[in-house]
Design a protein around this motif. Structure first.
Motif, short mmCIF file in Angstrom:
data_model
loop_
_atom_site.label_atom_id
_atom_site.label_comp_id
_atom_site.label_asym_id
_atom_site.label_seq_id
_atom_site.Cartn_x
_atom_site.Cartn_y
_atom_site.Cartn_z
N PRO A 90 0.82 -1.21 0.00
CA PRO A 90 0.00 0.00 0.00
C PRO A 90 0.85 1.26 0.00
CG PRO A 90 -0.77 -1.57 1.64
CD PRO A 90 0.53 -2.09 1.15
N THR A 91 0.33 2.29 -0.67
CA THR A 91 0.99 3.60 -0.73
C THR A 91 0.06 4.64 -0.09
OG1 THR A 91 0.06 4.20 -2.87
CG2 THR A 91 2.08 2.89 -2.88
N ASP A 92 0.53 5.88 -0.09
CA ASP A 92 -0.29 6.96 0.46
C ASP A 92 -1.36 7.43 -0.53
OD1 ASP A 92 1.19 6.89 2.77
OD2 ASP A 92 2.62 8.43 2.09
N HIS A 93 -1.26 6.98 -1.74
CA HIS A 93 -2.25 7.38 -2.77
C HIS A 93 -3.55 6.60 -2.56
CE1 HIS A 93 -3.85 8.77 -6.59
NE2 HIS A 93 -4.02 7.50 -6.98
N ARG A 94 -4.69 7.30 -2.66
CA ARG A 94 -5.98 6.66 -2.47
C ARG A 94 -6.68 6.43 -3.82
NH1 ARG A 94 -5.95 4.47 2.28
NH2 ARG A 94 -8.23 4.32 2.16
N VAL A 95 -7.37 5.33 -3.89
CA VAL A 95 -8.12 4.96 -5.10
C VAL A 95 -9.59 4.86 -4.73
CG1 VAL A 95 -8.49 3.24 -6.89
CG2 VAL A 95 -6.16 3.74 -6.10
N THR A 96 -10.42 5.63 -5.44
CA THR A 96 -11.88 5.55 -5.21
C THR A 96 -12.55 5.00 -6.48
OG1 THR A 96 -12.19 7.84 -5.94
CG2 THR A 96 -11.89 7.46 -3.56
N GLN A 97 -13.40 4.03 -6.28
CA GLN A 97 -14.08 3.40 -7.43
C GLN A 97 -15.57 3.27 -7.12
OE1 GLN A 97 -11.64 -0.10 -7.61
NE2 GLN A 97 -10.25 0.79 -9.12
N ARG A 98 -16.40 3.33 -8.19
CA ARG A 98 -17.84 3.37 -8.01
C ARG A 98 -18.53 2.08 -8.47
NH1 ARG A 98 -20.31 9.48 -8.37
NH2 ARG A 98 -18.93 10.31 -6.76
N ILE A 99 -19.60 1.79 -7.74
CA ILE A 99 -20.45 0.63 -8.05
C ILE A 99 -21.88 1.16 -8.13
CG2 ILE A 99 -21.27 -1.62 -7.28
CD1 ILE A 99 -18.67 -1.72 -5.52
N VAL A 100 -22.57 0.87 -9.24
CA VAL A 100 -23.95 1.32 -9.42
C VAL A 100 -24.83 0.09 -9.58
CG1 VAL A 100 -25.50 2.84 -10.69
CG2 VAL A 100 -23.03 3.30 -10.66
N VAL A 101 -25.92 0.04 -8.81
CA VAL A 101 -26.90 -1.06 -8.90
C VAL A 101 -28.24 -0.43 -9.28
CG1 VAL A 101 -27.97 -2.99 -7.70
CG2 VAL A 101 -25.65 -2.28 -7.07
N ASP A 137 -16.88 -0.48 -11.63
CA ASP A 137 -15.68 0.12 -12.22
C ASP A 137 -14.46 -0.29 -11.39
OD1 ASP A 137 -13.98 1.65 -13.78
OD2 ASP A 137 -14.32 3.46 -12.56
N SER A 138 -13.56 -1.04 -12.01
CA SER A 138 -12.39 -1.55 -11.27
C SER A 138 -11.10 -0.81 -11.59
CB SER A 138 -12.21 -3.04 -11.54
OG SER A 138 -11.90 -3.26 -12.89
N GLY A 139 -11.19 0.24 -12.41
CA GLY A 139 -9.98 1.03 -12.69
C GLY A 139 -8.99 0.29 -13.57
N TRP A 140 -7.78 0.91 -13.66
CA TRP A 140 -6.69 0.33 -14.47
C TRP A 140 -5.37 0.79 -13.85
CZ3 TRP A 140 -6.65 -3.02 -18.62
CH2 TRP A 140 -5.43 -3.18 -19.28
N ALA A 200 -18.48 11.54 -13.77
CA ALA A 200 -19.30 11.90 -14.94
C ALA A 200 -19.36 10.75 -15.94
CB ALA A 200 -18.73 13.16 -15.60
N LEU A 201 -18.23 10.08 -16.15
CA LEU A 201 -18.23 8.94 -17.07
C LEU A 201 -19.12 7.80 -16.55
CD1 LEU A 201 -14.58 8.50 -18.43
CD2 LEU A 201 -16.65 9.14 -19.70
N ILE A 202 -19.01 7.49 -15.27
CA ILE A 202 -19.80 6.40 -14.70
C ILE A 202 -21.29 6.73 -14.78
CG2 ILE A 202 -20.22 5.00 -12.65
CD1 ILE A 202 -17.50 4.58 -14.08
N ASP A 203 -21.63 7.99 -14.57
CA ASP A 203 -23.03 8.39 -14.68
C ASP A 203 -23.54 8.21 -16.11
OD1 ASP A 203 -25.34 9.90 -13.22
OD2 ASP A 203 -25.09 10.98 -15.13
N ASN A 204 -22.70 8.58 -17.08
CA ASN A 204 -23.09 8.42 -18.48
C ASN A 204 -23.23 6.94 -18.85
OD1 ASN A 204 -23.68 9.17 -21.16
ND2 ASN A 204 -21.52 9.04 -21.76
N PHE A 205 -22.31 6.12 -18.38
CA PHE A 205 -22.39 4.68 -18.64
C PHE A 205 -23.68 4.09 -18.03
CE2 PHE A 205 -17.45 4.32 -18.72
CZ PHE A 205 -17.43 4.92 -19.98
#
Length: 305
Positions: free
Chosen positions: A254-265, A277-280, A288-293
């Motif tokens: 783990p690093t100090d950088h944080r990763v936030t990812q969204r789940i929509v049901v 969304d699992s990132g890359w 905005a992209l997740i909302d459009n998807f």
């Protein structure tokens, strides 16, 4: 021809020396031959008459026919009739109806109200817009890979007894401003599950309750927190979750950088879709992209239904 002359001379001498029978003797021999001929003719006539008399008997009274040995024919075994069911009052029993299943049916009957399984087509899944599209789009994926790890393993499968169809795909996407040959920004998994009537709404209610109490969990070995955000206004019901975890370095630490990812049901009628969304390589979701998807996903399901 001296030889022939000599032979005629010898024959003449031999004939001259033979004695001729007298006339009386010749007449007696002729009479005897005549009587013998008459006797033979009479006997032949008698035999002919006897043959004529016997012939009708042979023609009209043939011997009895020889008995023929027949080939035995197997006797068919009668089909047993159904047993009679005894009556409670001891009266005449009533024969049970035959148990032969009706034509055109196979297997056990379905439970009343239970819908048949369905196949979810690829057209039911959304396609990222062209300016966000990468090489992999709507690739079939195992359900276990597409659904995210949360506090409980059964949060997405608690009502699978009421499920009649499920399918999952994944799509790589990029940010609109990124070049076409740039690495992906994220991997979006979409799962579609079809339920029996009323079960999709029950799933959403139970999932919302479970998600509200799920504040933190271990995603593998990574400590992760989760919060519930205001849902988008798509479909009949929607739940929006956001996870937060530390990014990992090249060694998996783990690093100090944080990763936030969204789940929509989102529920659309008796169908529930999950966008994960699992990132890359440690990227965070772009809201905005997740909302459009999500909007495109609901549109595709409505067109399918």
């Amino acid at each position: 021809m001296p030889d022939l002359t000599d032979r005629f001379a010898d024959l003449a001498a031999e004939v001259d020396g033979m004695l001729l029978a007298n006339p009386q003797h010749l007449r007696q021999r002729a009479d005897r031959r005549s009587r013998t001929r008459v006797a033979l003719v009479g006997a032949a006539a008698t035999v002919a008459v006897a043959g004529v008399a016997v012939t009708p008997a042979i023609l009209f009274d043939p011997p009895p026919p020889t008995p023929q040995v027949g080939i035995p024919v197997p006797t068919p075994t009668p089909t047993p009739t159904p047993s009679a069911a005894p009556t409670p009052d001891g009266g005449t029993p009533t024969a049970l109806p035959p148990t032969t299943p009706p034509q055109g049916t196979s297997g056990p009957p379905r439970s009343p109200g239970r819908a048949a399984s369905i196949s979810i087509p690829l057209a039911a899944f959304f396609t990222p817009p062209p300016n966000t599209r990468k090489s992999e789009t709507r690739v079939a994926t195992a359900n276990g890979e597409a659904l995210p790890e949360l506090c409980r393993d059964d949060m997405f499968t608690a009502l699978d007894d009421e499920m009649i169809g499920r399918k999952a795909v994944r799509s790589l996407y990029k940010r609109p401003e990124d070049p076409a040959d740039n690495v992906p920004h994220g991997t979006l998994y979409q799962t579609i599950t079809a339920y029996t009537t009323g079960a999709a709404e029950q799933f959403m209610d139970e999932f919302a309750t479970a998600a509200a109490s799920c504040k933190s969990f271990q995603a593998g070995d990574i400590p992760t927190t989760m919060r519930t955000l205001p849902p988008p206004s798509y479909g009949d019901q929607a739940i929006l979750l956001e996870t937060d975890r530390p990014s990992l370095d090249i060694d998996g630490k783990p690093t100090d950088h944080r990763v936030t990812q969204r789940i929509v049901v989102v529920r659309v009628g008796d169908v529930v879709t999950v966008l994960n969304d699992s990132g890359w390589e440690g990227t965070s979701s772009i809201p905005a992209l997740i909302d459009n998807f999500t909007h495109l996903a609901v549109t595709a399901i409505n067109q399918w239904r």
